[in-house]
Design a protein around this motif. Structure first.
Motif, PDB file in Angstrom:
ATOM      1  N   GLU A 107       1.608   6.695  -6.807  1.00 25.49           N
ATOM      2  CA  GLU A 107       0.879   7.779  -6.539  1.00 25.49           C
ATOM      3  C   GLU A 107       1.369   8.823  -7.053  1.00 25.49           C
ATOM      4  N   GLN A 108       1.968   9.548  -5.982  1.00 35.69           N
ATOM      5  CA  GLN A 108       2.826  10.676  -5.401  1.00 35.69           C
ATOM      6  C   GLN A 108       4.071  11.320  -6.220  1.00 35.69           C
ATOM      7  N   GLN A 157       1.478  -1.313   0.059  1.00 37.52           N
ATOM      8  CA  GLN A 157       0.076   0.196   0.128  1.00 37.52           C
ATOM      9  C   GLN A 157       0.872   1.122  -0.238  1.00 37.52           C
ATOM     10  N   SER A 158       2.209   1.296   0.691  1.00 37.38           N
ATOM     11  CA  SER A 158       2.785   2.090   1.222  1.00 37.38           C
ATOM     12  C   SER A 158       3.815   2.938  -1.109  1.00 37.38           C
ATOM     13  N   SER A 164      -5.585  14.275  -7.985  1.00 36.85           N
ATOM     14  CA  SER A 164      -5.737  12.365  -7.124  1.00 36.85           C
ATOM     15  C   SER A 164      -6.360  11.965  -7.615  1.00 36.85           C
ATOM     16  N   HIS A 223       2.623   1.737  -3.233  1.00 38.64           N
ATOM     17  CA  HIS A 223       1.232   2.352  -4.556  1.00 38.64           C
ATOM     18  C   HIS A 223       1.616   3.920  -4.132  1.00 38.64           C
ATOM     19  N   ASP A 224       0.992   4.159  -2.646  1.00 35.62           N
ATOM     20  CA  ASP A 224       0.822   5.713  -2.753  1.00 35.62           C
ATOM     21  C   ASP A 224       1.772   6.429  -3.069  1.00 35.62           C
ATOM     22  N   ARG A 225       3.209   6.093  -3.070  1.00 36.01           N
ATOM     23  CA  ARG A 225       4.240   6.842  -3.471  1.00 36.01           C
ATOM     24  C   ARG A 225       4.344   6.814  -5.102  1.00 36.01           C
ATOM     25  N   GLN A 261      -4.214   8.394  -9.447  1.00 37.96           N
ATOM     26  CA  GLN A 261      -4.726   6.458  -9.038  1.00 37.96           C
ATOM     27  C   GLN A 261      -4.925   5.882  -9.988  1.00 37.96           C
TER      28      GLN A 261
END
Length: 196
Positions: free
Chosen positions: A133-134, A126-127, A156, A129-131, A160
Protein backbone atom coordinates in the motif's frame (compact mmCIF):
# COMPACT_ATOMS: atom_id res chain seq x y z
CA UNK A 1 20.12 -36.55 -0.01
CA UNK A 2 23.20 -35.05 1.57
CA UNK A 3 23.21 -32.60 4.42
CA UNK A 4 24.95 -29.44 3.20
CA UNK A 5 24.24 -26.64 5.69
CA UNK A 6 27.16 -24.49 4.50
CA UNK A 7 27.46 -25.56 0.89
CA UNK A 8 24.01 -25.39 -0.58
CA UNK A 9 23.07 -22.14 -2.27
CA UNK A 10 20.62 -20.53 0.16
CA UNK A 11 19.00 -18.19 -2.36
CA UNK A 12 18.44 -20.98 -4.86
CA UNK A 13 17.00 -23.38 -2.31
CA UNK A 14 14.78 -20.62 -0.93
CA UNK A 15 13.24 -20.15 -4.38
CA UNK A 16 12.48 -23.86 -4.45
CA UNK A 17 10.75 -23.50 -1.10
CA UNK A 18 8.76 -20.57 -2.54
CA UNK A 19 7.43 -22.89 -5.25
CA UNK A 20 6.40 -25.56 -2.73
CA UNK A 21 4.66 -23.16 -0.35
CA UNK A 22 2.98 -21.32 -3.22
CA UNK A 23 1.56 -24.55 -4.62
CA UNK A 24 0.64 -26.25 -1.33
CA UNK A 25 0.24 -23.49 1.23
CA UNK A 26 1.87 -23.28 4.64
CA UNK A 27 0.04 -26.14 6.29
CA UNK A 28 -0.15 -28.27 3.14
CA UNK A 29 3.61 -28.22 2.56
CA UNK A 30 5.27 -31.00 4.53
CA UNK A 31 8.89 -31.03 5.63
CA UNK A 32 9.43 -33.94 3.23
CA UNK A 33 8.02 -31.79 0.39
CA UNK A 34 10.31 -28.93 1.30
CA UNK A 35 13.44 -30.98 1.85
CA UNK A 36 12.84 -32.87 -1.39
CA UNK A 37 12.42 -29.69 -3.43
CA UNK A 38 15.30 -27.91 -1.73
CA UNK A 39 17.51 -31.02 -1.95
CA UNK A 40 18.61 -30.77 1.65
CA UNK A 41 17.91 -32.88 4.71
CA UNK A 42 16.00 -31.82 7.80
CA UNK A 43 19.05 -31.00 9.94
CA UNK A 44 20.30 -28.70 7.17
CA UNK A 45 16.90 -27.02 6.94
CA UNK A 46 16.78 -26.50 10.70
CA UNK A 47 20.34 -25.14 10.80
CA UNK A 48 19.69 -22.74 7.94
CA UNK A 49 16.19 -21.52 8.88
CA UNK A 50 15.34 -22.71 12.40
CA UNK A 51 12.02 -24.39 11.66
CA UNK A 52 9.23 -24.55 9.10
CA UNK A 53 7.58 -21.34 10.28
CA UNK A 54 10.81 -19.35 10.08
CA UNK A 55 11.47 -20.82 6.64
CA UNK A 56 8.02 -19.66 5.55
CA UNK A 57 8.72 -16.15 6.84
CA UNK A 58 11.89 -16.11 4.72
CA UNK A 59 9.88 -17.41 1.77
CA UNK A 60 7.29 -14.65 2.13
CA UNK A 61 10.04 -12.05 1.97
CA UNK A 62 11.71 -13.75 -0.99
CA UNK A 63 8.36 -13.79 -2.79
CA UNK A 64 7.35 -10.24 -1.89
CA UNK A 65 10.62 -8.45 -2.66
CA UNK A 66 10.71 -9.00 -6.44
CA UNK A 67 6.93 -8.52 -6.63
CA UNK A 68 7.18 -5.12 -4.97
CA UNK A 69 10.04 -4.12 -7.24
CA UNK A 70 7.99 -5.01 -10.30
CA UNK A 71 4.98 -3.05 -9.00
CA UNK A 72 7.20 0.04 -8.72
CA UNK A 73 8.60 -0.48 -12.22
CA UNK A 74 5.18 -0.85 -13.84
CA UNK A 75 3.71 2.13 -11.98
CA UNK A 76 6.67 4.36 -12.83
CA UNK A 77 6.69 3.44 -16.51
CA UNK A 78 3.58 5.53 -17.26
CA UNK A 79 3.38 9.20 -16.35
CA UNK A 80 -0.44 9.12 -16.49
CA UNK A 81 -1.84 7.58 -13.29
CA UNK A 82 -4.83 5.96 -14.98
CA UNK A 83 -2.56 4.29 -17.54
CA UNK A 84 -0.12 3.31 -14.78
CA UNK A 85 -2.85 1.60 -12.72
CA UNK A 86 -4.27 -0.12 -15.79
CA UNK A 87 -0.80 -1.36 -16.78
CA UNK A 88 -0.25 -2.68 -13.26
CA UNK A 89 -3.53 -4.60 -13.20
CA UNK A 90 -2.99 -5.95 -16.72
CA UNK A 91 0.46 -7.17 -15.71
CA UNK A 92 -1.03 -8.80 -12.62
CA UNK A 93 -3.74 -10.50 -14.70
CA UNK A 94 -1.09 -11.95 -17.01
CA UNK A 95 0.97 -13.16 -14.03
CA UNK A 96 -2.06 -14.82 -12.46
CA UNK A 97 -3.00 -16.64 -15.66
CA UNK A 98 0.59 -17.64 -16.46
CA UNK A 99 0.53 -20.13 -13.60
CA UNK A 100 -0.90 -23.52 -14.51
CA UNK A 101 -2.97 -24.15 -12.58
CA UNK A 102 -3.39 -20.55 -11.40
CA UNK A 103 -2.13 -20.25 -7.83
CA UNK A 104 -3.01 -16.64 -7.06
CA UNK A 105 -0.92 -14.52 -4.70
CA UNK A 106 0.93 -16.52 -2.06
CA UNK A 107 0.63 -13.67 0.45
CA UNK A 108 -3.15 -13.51 0.01
CA UNK A 109 -3.43 -17.30 0.12
CA UNK A 110 -1.45 -17.44 3.35
CA UNK A 111 -3.58 -14.71 4.88
CA UNK A 112 -6.73 -16.69 4.11
CA UNK A 113 -5.40 -19.81 5.84
CA UNK A 114 -3.06 -18.73 8.62
CA UNK A 115 -5.03 -17.34 11.53
CA UNK A 116 -4.26 -16.10 15.06
CA UNK A 117 -2.51 -19.38 15.87
CA UNK A 118 0.34 -18.17 13.63
CA UNK A 119 0.99 -14.63 14.93
CA UNK A 120 4.42 -14.25 13.33
CA UNK A 121 2.99 -15.15 9.92
CA UNK A 122 -0.09 -12.94 10.23
CA UNK A 123 2.05 -10.01 11.41
CA UNK A 124 4.41 -10.48 8.47
CA UNK A 125 1.50 -10.64 6.02
CA UNK A 126 0.12 -7.41 7.47
CA UNK A 127 3.52 -5.80 7.09
CA UNK A 128 3.78 -6.92 3.46
CA UNK A 129 0.34 -5.47 2.69
CA UNK A 130 1.38 -2.22 4.38
CA UNK A 131 4.48 -2.12 2.20
CA UNK A 132 2.45 -2.72 -0.95
CA UNK A 133 0.00 0.00 0.00
CA UNK A 134 2.90 2.36 0.65
CA UNK A 135 4.19 1.78 -2.89
CA UNK A 136 0.73 2.52 -4.28
CA UNK A 137 0.28 5.51 -1.99
CA UNK A 138 3.61 7.00 -3.05
CA UNK A 139 2.71 6.77 -6.74
CA UNK A 140 -0.78 8.16 -6.15
CA UNK A 141 0.65 11.01 -4.09
CA UNK A 142 2.91 11.91 -6.98
CA UNK A 143 -0.06 11.89 -9.35
CA UNK A 144 -1.98 14.13 -6.96
CA UNK A 145 0.92 16.59 -6.78
CA UNK A 146 0.98 16.63 -10.59
CA UNK A 147 -2.71 17.51 -10.71
CA UNK A 148 -3.90 14.16 -12.06
CA UNK A 149 -5.94 13.49 -8.93
CA UNK A 150 -8.06 16.04 -7.09
CA UNK A 151 -6.55 17.52 -3.91
CA UNK A 152 -9.53 16.11 -2.01
CA UNK A 153 -8.79 12.52 -3.10
CA UNK A 154 -8.10 10.28 -0.11
CA UNK A 155 -4.81 8.80 -1.27
CA UNK A 156 -4.53 6.30 1.60
CA UNK A 157 -8.03 4.94 1.00
CA UNK A 158 -7.38 4.72 -2.74
CA UNK A 159 -4.16 2.78 -2.12
CA UNK A 160 -6.06 0.37 0.15
CA UNK A 161 -8.74 -0.02 -2.51
CA UNK A 162 -6.20 -0.82 -5.23
CA UNK A 163 -4.41 -3.29 -2.97
CA UNK A 164 -7.77 -4.94 -2.28
CA UNK A 165 -8.43 -5.14 -6.01
CA UNK A 166 -5.06 -6.80 -6.54
CA UNK A 167 -5.81 -9.32 -3.79
CA UNK A 168 -9.24 -10.05 -5.24
CA UNK A 169 -7.80 -10.64 -8.70
CA UNK A 170 -5.44 -13.21 -7.24
CA UNK A 171 -8.29 -15.03 -5.49
CA UNK A 172 -10.50 -14.97 -8.59
CA UNK A 173 -7.70 -16.29 -10.78
CA UNK A 174 -7.79 -19.53 -8.79
CA UNK A 175 -11.52 -20.07 -9.11
CA UNK A 176 -12.19 -18.46 -12.48
CA UNK A 177 -9.14 -19.38 -14.50
CA UNK A 178 -9.40 -18.17 -18.08
CA UNK A 179 -12.51 -16.10 -17.38
CA UNK A 180 -13.10 -12.46 -18.24
CA UNK A 181 -13.32 -11.50 -14.57
CA UNK A 182 -9.95 -9.77 -14.49
CA UNK A 183 -10.69 -7.67 -17.54
CA UNK A 184 -14.05 -6.64 -16.13
CA UNK A 185 -12.38 -5.58 -12.89
CA UNK A 186 -9.67 -3.63 -14.71
CA UNK A 187 -12.25 -1.84 -16.85
CA UNK A 188 -14.27 -0.82 -13.80
CA UNK A 189 -11.24 0.30 -11.78
CA UNK A 190 -9.94 2.53 -14.54
CA UNK A 191 -13.41 4.04 -14.93
CA UNK A 192 -13.56 4.88 -11.23
CA UNK A 193 -10.30 6.83 -11.55
CA UNK A 194 -11.86 9.26 -14.06
CA UNK A 195 -13.69 11.54 -11.61
CA UNK A 196 -10.98 11.51 -8.96
Amino acid sequence: MAGRPREFEKKETLQKAVQVFHAKGYEGASLDDLCGAMQINRPSLYRAYGNKEKLFLSVLEAYAGPFEQRIRQVLDKNSDIKQAVEALLQWLAVQNQAQQPPLGCMIVNAGNVCGPEFPAITNTIQSLHDRREQILRSRLQRAQEEGQLKPSTDISALAQYLNGVMQGMGVLSRGQAGSTASQSIIHFVTQTLDPL
